[in-house]
Design a protein around this motif. Sequence first.
Motif, PDB file in Angstrom:
ATOM      1  N   ALA A 164       0.821  -1.213   0.000  1.00 43.29           N
ATOM      2  CA  ALA A 164       0.000   0.000   0.000  1.00 43.29           C
ATOM      3  C   ALA A 164       0.854   1.263   0.000  1.00 43.29           C
ATOM      4  O   ALA A 164       0.480   2.281  -0.594  1.00 43.29           O
ATOM      5  CB  ALA A 164      -0.920  -0.002   1.222  1.00 43.29           C
ATOM      6  N   ALA A 165       2.007   1.189   0.670  1.00 47.00           N
ATOM      7  CA  ALA A 165       2.884   2.365   0.744  1.00 47.00           C
ATOM      8  C   ALA A 165       3.310   2.826  -0.645  1.00 47.00           C
ATOM      9  O   ALA A 165       3.573   4.017  -0.862  1.00 47.00           O
ATOM     10  CB  ALA A 165       4.102   2.062   1.605  1.00 47.00           C
ATOM     11  N   GLY A 166       3.364   1.897  -1.596  1.00 45.14           N
ATOM     12  CA  GLY A 166       3.694   2.276  -2.969  1.00 45.14           C
ATOM     13  C   GLY A 166       2.705   3.290  -3.518  1.00 45.14           C
ATOM     14  O   GLY A 166       3.057   4.133  -4.347  1.00 45.14           O
ATOM     15  N   GLY A 167       1.470   3.229  -3.031  1.00 45.29           N
ATOM     16  CA  GLY A 167       0.441   4.167  -3.479  1.00 45.29           C
ATOM     17  C   GLY A 167       0.715   5.606  -3.056  1.00 45.29           C
ATOM     18  O   GLY A 167       0.236   6.549  -3.687  1.00 45.29           O
ATOM     19  N   LEU A 168       1.508   5.766  -1.993  1.00 36.46           N
ATOM     20  CA  LEU A 168       1.832   7.124  -1.529  1.00 36.46           C
ATOM     21  C   LEU A 168       2.729   7.860  -2.526  1.00 36.46           C
ATOM     22  O   LEU A 168       2.808   9.096  -2.503  1.00 36.46           O
ATOM     23  CB  LEU A 168       2.534   7.077  -0.165  1.00 36.46           C
ATOM     24  CG  LEU A 168       1.740   6.470   1.000  1.00 36.46           C
ATOM     25  CD1 LEU A 168       2.608   6.428   2.256  1.00 36.46           C
ATOM     26  CD2 LEU A 168       0.466   7.267   1.258  1.00 36.46           C
ATOM     27  N   ALA A 169       3.419   7.100  -3.374  1.00 40.65           N
ATOM     28  CA  ALA A 169       4.319   7.722  -4.361  1.00 40.65           C
ATOM     29  C   ALA A 169       3.561   8.695  -5.245  1.00 40.65           C
ATOM     30  O   ALA A 169       4.108   9.687  -5.726  1.00 40.65           O
ATOM     31  CB  ALA A 169       4.982   6.643  -5.214  1.00 40.65           C
ATOM     32  N   SER A 170       2.290   8.409  -5.450  1.00 42.68           N
ATOM     33  CA  SER A 170       1.449   9.289  -6.266  1.00 42.68           C
ATOM     34  C   SER A 170       0.572  10.131  -5.355  1.00 42.68           C
ATOM     35  O   SER A 170      -0.079   9.611  -4.447  1.00 42.68           O
ATOM     36  CB  SER A 170       0.565   8.436  -7.184  1.00 42.68           C
ATOM     37  OG  SER A 170      -0.360   9.246  -7.879  1.00 42.68           O
ATOM     38  N   ASP A 171       0.566  11.435  -5.565  1.00 43.22           N
ATOM     39  CA  ASP A 171      -0.356  12.290  -4.809  1.00 43.22           C
ATOM     40  C   ASP A 171      -0.814  13.437  -5.695  1.00 43.22           C
ATOM     41  O   ASP A 171      -0.436  13.506  -6.870  1.00 43.22           O
ATOM     42  CB  ASP A 171       0.260  12.764  -3.485  1.00 43.22           C
ATOM     43  CG  ASP A 171       1.530  13.577  -3.674  1.00 43.22           C
ATOM     44  OD1 ASP A 171       1.659  14.274  -4.713  1.00 43.22           O
ATOM     45  OD2 ASP A 171       2.401  13.521  -2.795  1.00 43.22           O
TER      46      ASP A 171
END
Lengths: 419, 419
Positions: free
Chosen positions: A199-206
């Motif tokens: 899920a932390a990979g999703g933080l790469a995009s904001d």
Amino acid sequence: MRIRNAFYAQSGGVTAVINASACGVIETARANKDKIGKVYAGRNGIVGALAEDLIDTGKDTAKSIASLRYAPSGAFGSCRFKLKGLEENRLQYERLVEVFKAHNIGYFFYNGGGDSADTCLKISQLANKMGYPVQAIHIPKTVDNDLPVTDCCPGFGSVAKYVAVSVREASFDVASMAQTSTRVFVMEVMGRHAGWIAAAGGLASDKNCELPIVILFPEIPFSKEKFLAKVDAMVQQYGYCSVVVSEGVRGEDGKFLSDQGLRDAFGHTQLGGVAPVIANMIKDALGYKFHWAVADYLQRAARHIASRTDVEQAYALGKAAVQLALKGENAVMPAIVRLADKPYQWSIEVAPLQKVANVEKTMPRNFITKDGFGISEKCRGYMLPLIMGEDYPPYKDGLPQYVRLKNVAVPKKLADFEI
Amino acid sequence: MRIRNAFYAQSGGVTAVINASACGVIETARANKDKIGKVYAGRNGIVGALAEDLIDTGKDTAKSIASLRYAPSGAFGSCRFKLKGLEENRLQYERLVEVFKAHNIGYFFYNGGGDSADTCLKISQLANKMGYPVQAIHIPKTVDNDLPVTDCCPGFGSVAKYVAVSVREASFDVASMAQTSTRVFVMEVMGRHAGWIAAAGGLASDKNCELPIVILFPEIPFSKEKFLAKVDAMVQQYGYCSVVVSEGVRGEDGKFLSDQGLRDAFGHTQLGGVAPVIANMIKDALGYKFHWAVADYLQRAARHIASRTDVEQAYALGKAAVQLALKGENAVMPAIVRLADKPYQWSIEVAPLQKVANVEKTMPRNFITKDGFGISEKCRGYMLPLIMGEDYPPYKDGLPQYVRLKNVAVPKKLADFEI
């Protein structure tokens, strides 16, 4: 209050910040010399206690102990060694209590995940029964973030930061190459049962830096068809995409996707990762050129990009464990409580080990987008505070300086014990 | 001196610091507005020039351009597109010169490796023949560090730092786990033909922090027997070891070790890395539990742990390229000259492209230890200055802030061209 010694051990897979917890334990114990005598550490975790192979942390200077805050891995060694059930192997538990007794150990600090919370609880119970009460305090640690009660686990914030930063960087890279070369980048991350790290990979995009990222969670059964459609849609829209895949992803048949029965030219079984499986699947079905990475130990050892929040919590929990012991608590774990998301505020509460031991916390379904391939805003709100802040280690000659302790052995007092 | 525009393009695999070179080019051009008009960039490298898809870098603010110093990847897009030989495809070269002519481009800055140095040289020669002289300056870039003449290549220092830091961190990790679990950690790094990146793994160990590291270089034919003996000796001595393996390692038969003819359960060929091959080999022969990682794009995109030396040299070479152009140089490359190892001192000299194009610099044999598995002191002396210093990007909400430019297209003036 009679002065008693403390025992501290690291358990299971190590993290970028478990030594920060050790630092918190030892510094707090040293500040309470009127109550806690020596702090002994188990060499290679609980195995060191069974073997009576104790380390006298008192032989290391205040400066060395302070440097633990910056060193990844387990400074005293950890182990993958699960004590069997009390009924199955009572001898091991009795041995531990004997070792504690021989060395006047009244405090047992165990720094690990769900299994070690269970061990910690059992030791507390048995020591009591054996008439040598030991205050057993568990200190949470796991990159998997799968412990219950506590809002998060030390070790997770740093691995999450590593993954978020790496996925952002690699996504920029593949974006640069996409027109004539690589279209899809696949990164495999840890998390056998829970998708927190993925899920932390999703933080790469904001919203300030939108990136096409597809996440494969172990919580969502893998559908090849839906996945390929998602990747294709992303590539059509953005020209490229990044896939973050948890090592624990399983197909609809319940089998690990990484378990593809790979064989080399001689028919020997090969243990491969799930990243090449996913990458080859995309190539075969969609024809896109790919690159793939498997972060493995790099992600959990990456102290160079640790989260400051994580380091602070790891230290604070080590410190709190000692304070709880001094207050007379037993069979408990200090846990993180979230007071507010933004600005992030947290405090520490006390959790009974019965509530912690052997319970696994996976990603709530509402942390994952409806299509199963991304993180929800709720998840982002939870996770973002955990990667906040940098806490760079000191460097010399271009390399981080990670302390190595003397790890001087305490003279043995008992007969050998077969583990 | 008549004002002419400049064209800048990024070529081949991108790096953590190629944008620092772009920053050097654009800032230096902007400081010389009396001589250089616009700086146009090729969208997706030279392909953008062929397609007349030019980016007007003038549309971005000084602040955005300055931020390029901190952003990994290729801000304008790169490409894997090698122009064919002049005789084979003269049309492409002529098209480039036409595009340059249409947009009053008198300076061609090409930021890439050996292939692009060759392209740069050809363009300079052809433009001259076509009666539209263009000053073609090559700016070195490659993580592989395999360009001749220049002492090192921008991009390499940062990947070397990433590898050295990661191997140190992972080695600490495996050391913690070795007694009851993982004994060997294998990390695959880039370097198809040259072992420079793999060699950087050797920096993880030094006299203040000794670590057992075995390196597999593409320059040394792989001997399974010797390798297994080396790993076993390391594990016997230290209890664990780390293996750094270059993707380009070949067996004594000349075949890539990664090319194991892997097939899945259905008989489909799988493209795997060399790390799992090595790891499985160790497990089969020696029985040691392993972990393995493949860094892939993560290593070359890791701007978060870039080498300050590398960033400074990347910027300086971009700046020097423009200064050389303003001095009237043509078909040259600014190159790093080493003046001293300790303290490290360097300057920039001018190298004719004839000496650079299509020459590959591999590791000298005396940079590798006699047994073929480590780096010599000579190699360490060469490499250590290149990873010196940190140059952290700015962070917000726990994540590095990497600029994205507007990349506004320049209106086309020519008819379409089929690439």
